[in-house]
Motif scaffolding. Structure first.
Motif, PDB file in Angstrom:
ATOM      1  N   GLU A  30       0.835  -1.206   0.000  1.00 53.87           N
ATOM      2  CA  GLU A  30       0.000   0.000   0.000  1.00 53.87           C
ATOM      3  C   GLU A  30       0.868   1.254   0.000  1.00 53.87           C
ATOM      4  N   TYR A  31       1.910   1.228   0.835  1.00 52.94           N
ATOM      5  CA  TYR A  31       2.842   2.364   0.919  1.00 52.94           C
ATOM      6  C   TYR A  31       3.444   2.646  -0.465  1.00 52.94           C
ATOM      7  N   GLY A  32       3.914   1.584  -1.115  1.00 52.20           N
ATOM      8  CA  GLY A  32       4.574   1.729  -2.421  1.00 52.20           C
ATOM      9  C   GLY A  32       3.625   2.223  -3.500  1.00 52.20           C
ATOM     10  N   SER A  33       2.375   1.729  -3.444  1.00 52.97           N
ATOM     11  CA  SER A  33       1.433   2.139  -4.497  1.00 52.97           C
ATOM     12  C   SER A  33       1.109   3.633  -4.388  1.00 52.97           C
ATOM     13  N   TRP A  34       1.093   4.160  -3.163  1.00 52.74           N
ATOM     14  CA  TRP A  34       0.874   5.604  -2.989  1.00 52.74           C
ATOM     15  C   TRP A  34       2.108   6.392  -3.428  1.00 52.74           C
ATOM     16  N   LEU A  35       3.286   5.893  -3.013  1.00 53.90           N
ATOM     17  CA  LEU A  35       4.517   6.642  -3.299  1.00 53.90           C
ATOM     18  C   LEU A  35       4.799   6.707  -4.805  1.00 53.90           C
ATOM     19  N   LEU A  36       4.592   5.585  -5.500  1.00 52.72           N
ATOM     20  CA  LEU A  36       4.834   5.588  -6.947  1.00 52.72           C
ATOM     21  C   LEU A  36       3.764   6.440  -7.649  1.00 52.72           C
ATOM     22  N   GLY A  37       2.539   6.364  -7.134  1.00 53.10           N
ATOM     23  CA  GLY A  37       1.437   7.131  -7.738  1.00 53.10           C
ATOM     24  C   GLY A  37       1.637   8.631  -7.642  1.00 53.10           C
ATOM     25  N   CYS A  38       2.293   9.086  -6.575  1.00 55.98           N
ATOM     26  CA  CYS A  38       2.431  10.542  -6.411  1.00 55.98           C
ATOM     27  C   CYS A  38       3.653  11.089  -7.152  1.00 55.98           C
ATOM     28  N   GLY A  39       4.363  10.235  -7.888  1.00 50.10           N
ATOM     29  CA  GLY A  39       5.438  10.727  -8.753  1.00 50.10           C
ATOM     30  C   GLY A  39       6.840  10.570  -8.186  1.00 50.10           C
ATOM     31  N   ALA A  40       7.049   9.598  -7.272  1.00 48.74           N
ATOM     32  CA  ALA A  40       8.401   9.375  -6.747  1.00 48.74           C
ATOM     33  C   ALA A  40       9.226   8.597  -7.769  1.00 48.74           C
ATOM     34  N   THR A  41      10.529   8.753  -7.701  1.00 54.19           N
ATOM     35  CA  THR A  41      11.402   7.984  -8.599  1.00 54.19           C
ATOM     36  C   THR A  41      11.498   6.546  -8.073  1.00 54.19           C
ATOM     37  N   CYS A  42      11.889   5.627  -8.952  1.00 58.43           N
ATOM     38  CA  CYS A  42      11.950   4.207  -8.553  1.00 58.43           C
ATOM     39  C   CYS A  42      12.981   3.980  -7.452  1.00 58.43           C
ATOM     40  N   ILE A  43      14.107   4.696  -7.521  1.00 58.34           N
ATOM     41  CA  ILE A  43      15.161   4.470  -6.524  1.00 58.34           C
ATOM     42  C   ILE A  43      14.673   4.899  -5.139  1.00 58.34           C
ATOM     43  N   ARG A  44      13.906   5.995  -5.082  1.00 59.13           N
ATOM     44  CA  ARG A  44      13.363   6.446  -3.795  1.00 59.13           C
ATOM     45  C   ARG A  44      12.383   5.402  -3.252  1.00 59.13           C
ATOM     46  N   LEU A  45      11.533   4.889  -4.148  1.00 56.88           N
ATOM     47  CA  LEU A  45      10.555   3.882  -3.752  1.00 56.88           C
ATOM     48  C   LEU A  45      11.256   2.672  -3.134  1.00 56.88           C
ATOM     49  N   GLU A  46      12.274   2.177  -3.820  1.00 53.36           N
ATOM     50  CA  GLU A  46      12.957   0.970  -3.350  1.00 53.36           C
ATOM     51  C   GLU A  46      13.677   1.220  -2.022  1.00 53.36           C
ATOM     52  N   LYS A  47      14.369   2.361  -1.930  1.00 54.41           N
ATOM     53  CA  LYS A  47      15.124   2.659  -0.701  1.00 54.41           C
ATOM     54  C   LYS A  47      14.179   2.796   0.503  1.00 54.41           C
ATOM     55  N   ASN A  48      13.076   3.550   0.317  1.00 52.73           N
ATOM     56  CA  ASN A  48      12.133   3.758   1.436  1.00 52.73           C
ATOM     57  C   ASN A  48      11.530   2.437   1.901  1.00 52.73           C
ATOM     58  N   MET A  49      11.148   1.604   0.926  1.00 51.05           N
ATOM     59  CA  MET A  49      10.493   0.343   1.301  1.00 51.05           C
ATOM     60  C   MET A  49      11.476  -0.620   1.967  1.00 51.05           C
ATOM     61  N   GLN A  50      12.718  -0.633   1.471  1.00 51.53           N
ATOM     62  CA  GLN A  50      13.753  -1.483   2.098  1.00 51.53           C
ATOM     63  C   GLN A  50      13.982  -1.053   3.539  1.00 51.53           C
TER      64      GLN A  50
END
Lengths: 271, 160
Positions: A30-50
């Motif tokens: 759920e966190y990732g789907s919001w973060l990617l949806g709001c325009g975050a870069t892939c590297i930010r998405l991966e780092k935050n989720m890790q």
């Protein structure tokens, strides 16, 4: 027992309780789907989720595709593995949401935010991202009029661009509220703004009519997908990079079609 | 020239604030974006000015974007926002809007032209403006993103 003491005890219990792999996996999806949806870069998405997964004692593997994310969460022993797929939320670009979600990942990692509390924070964050649409409308109008000056437009051109932007952006807000497809929205807004932007040419206002019509549609330029696609190339997320680039190209084509239609209607020559 | 630079900085700052609103930036970051845009765009203005170095728009944009990217990386921890959130609205005043406009206009007129002479003229307008537009966009994106890539630790801990 006082209510505040109850809250403290509840939080201590929340911190000491280790969430299951399934809980963490669903939360991360759920966190990732919001973060990617709001325009975050892939590297930010991966780092935050890790970062979040590591804090809750899990390992995470992530596949990012243009419209979905695929999350696998593993126990440190590797005995328990959970996988889920989530659709990316269509929130539109929001750096405010991006910032708050990134802060949440640091709160989890640094302040050891309990799992239940983190889930509540995520819900709060996704509900709290609102803006005053009239303030935005005013700021965008001023911004595009300033753009006109930066491209060499004179005062009448700036005034015309301001009016064209006001009408076009208001139309964009209305159409998006009615959930009209973004490509249709961009085409319609470019058409309206370019027709109004041609006023300088039509009524012989000022000496820079071409600058007025050219800058009247600049508030529609899809800059964030272009920038994000390059960032994704740098970190080798090629599929997402290509998808974002294609999104930007399609929106630019819609913008150009609207502009050309507006110019043809107003019989404005270019060269 | 001083007055021109001040006006350039002022209008870039206003444009950056407007685009911060479009991209829903936290309000505390508006001022940082305005300052970054004003400094970045003024630098490009100086580099391109005949009284300055008279540099080509592509090189000037590349250098100014890199400067914007660096400022965004080092100011984003103060604004507590991701670095890319700070540089995006600041970059927009450098978008090659007029070149893009001439490119699409050239393409449309190229298709509609009825003589070889007219076709050649519009094709030249289309390709010349299109190449410059793509080069400037590439310069902007590369210049601004590289500092984020080089200073990963600062960039990704800005919201900490």
């Amino acid at each position: 027992m006082m209510a505040s003491e109850c809250k403290v005890m509840e939080r201590q219990h929340d911190i000491t309780q280790v969430p299951s792999g399934k809980e963490v996996c669903l939360f991360l999806a759920e966190y990732g789907s919001w973060l990617l949806g709001c325009g975050a870069t892939c590297i930010r998405l991966e780092k935050n989720m890790q970062r979040i997964a590591a804090t809750y004692g899990k390992r995470m593997e992530l596949t990012i595709s243009p419209r979905h994310i695929h999350v696998s969460v593993l126990d440190d022993s590797g005995s328990d593995t959970v996988t889920t797929i989530a659709s990316v939320k269509a929130t539109g670009v929001s750096f405010n949401l991006n910032t708050m979600l990134s802060q949440l990942s640091w709160e989890v990692a640094d302040r050891k935010l309990g799992f239940r509390e983190a889930r509540e924070r995520l819900r709060e964050i996704t509900r709290s991202d609102s803006q005053n649409k009239w303030v935005v409308l005013l700021l965008v109008t001023l911004a595009n009029a300033s753009f006109c000056h930066l491209f060499g437009g004179d005062l009448p051109a700036m005034a015309v661009v301001g009016a064209a932007t006001l009408a076009g952006y208001y139309l964009k807000q209305l159409l998006l509220e009615h959930r009209v497809d973004i490509r249709v929205v961009v085409l319609a807004c470019a058409f309206v703004s370019s027709v109004l932007g041609a006023s300088c040419h039509l009524f012989s206002l000022g000496t820079t009519p071409a600058v007025a019509i050219g800058t009247s549609i600049l508030y529609l330029v899809p800059g964030i997908p272009f920038l994000n696609s390059f960032s994704d190339v740098l970190y080798r997320y090629y599929i997402c990079a290509f998808s974002r680039f294609m999104d930007a190209v399609v929106l630019t084509a819609c913008l150009s079609a609207g502009l050309c239609a507006g110019m043809a209607l107003m019989r404005v020559g270019m060269f | 020239m001083d007055q021109q630079i001040i006006l350039d900085a002022l209008f870039s700052a206003i444009a950056a604030i407007g685009f911060s609103a479009i991209s829903r930036l936290p309000r505390r970051a508006y001022l940082y974006c305005a300052v970054i845009a004003a400094l970045g765009h003024s630098l490009r203005f100086l580099l391109m000015s005949p009284d300055g170095t008279g540099m080509h728009i592509f090189l000037a944009t590349l250098i100014a974007s890199c400067f914007i990217g660096l400022l965004a990386v080092f100011l984003s921890p103060l604004a507590r926002t991701p670095a890319e959130a700070c540089f995006f609205p600041s970059l927009l005043p450098m978008i090659p809007g007029i070149y893009a406009y001439m490119t699409f206009g050239g393409l449309a007129l190229c298709i509609l032209s009825d003589s070889q002479e007219a076709y050649n003229f519009y094709y030249y307008q289309f390709s010349h403006n299109g190449f410059i537009c793509i080069a400037i966009l590439t310069g902007m994106v590369v210049g601004a993103t590289l500092p984020v890539f080089m200073f990963k630790k600062i960039s990704f801990q800005a919201t900490r």
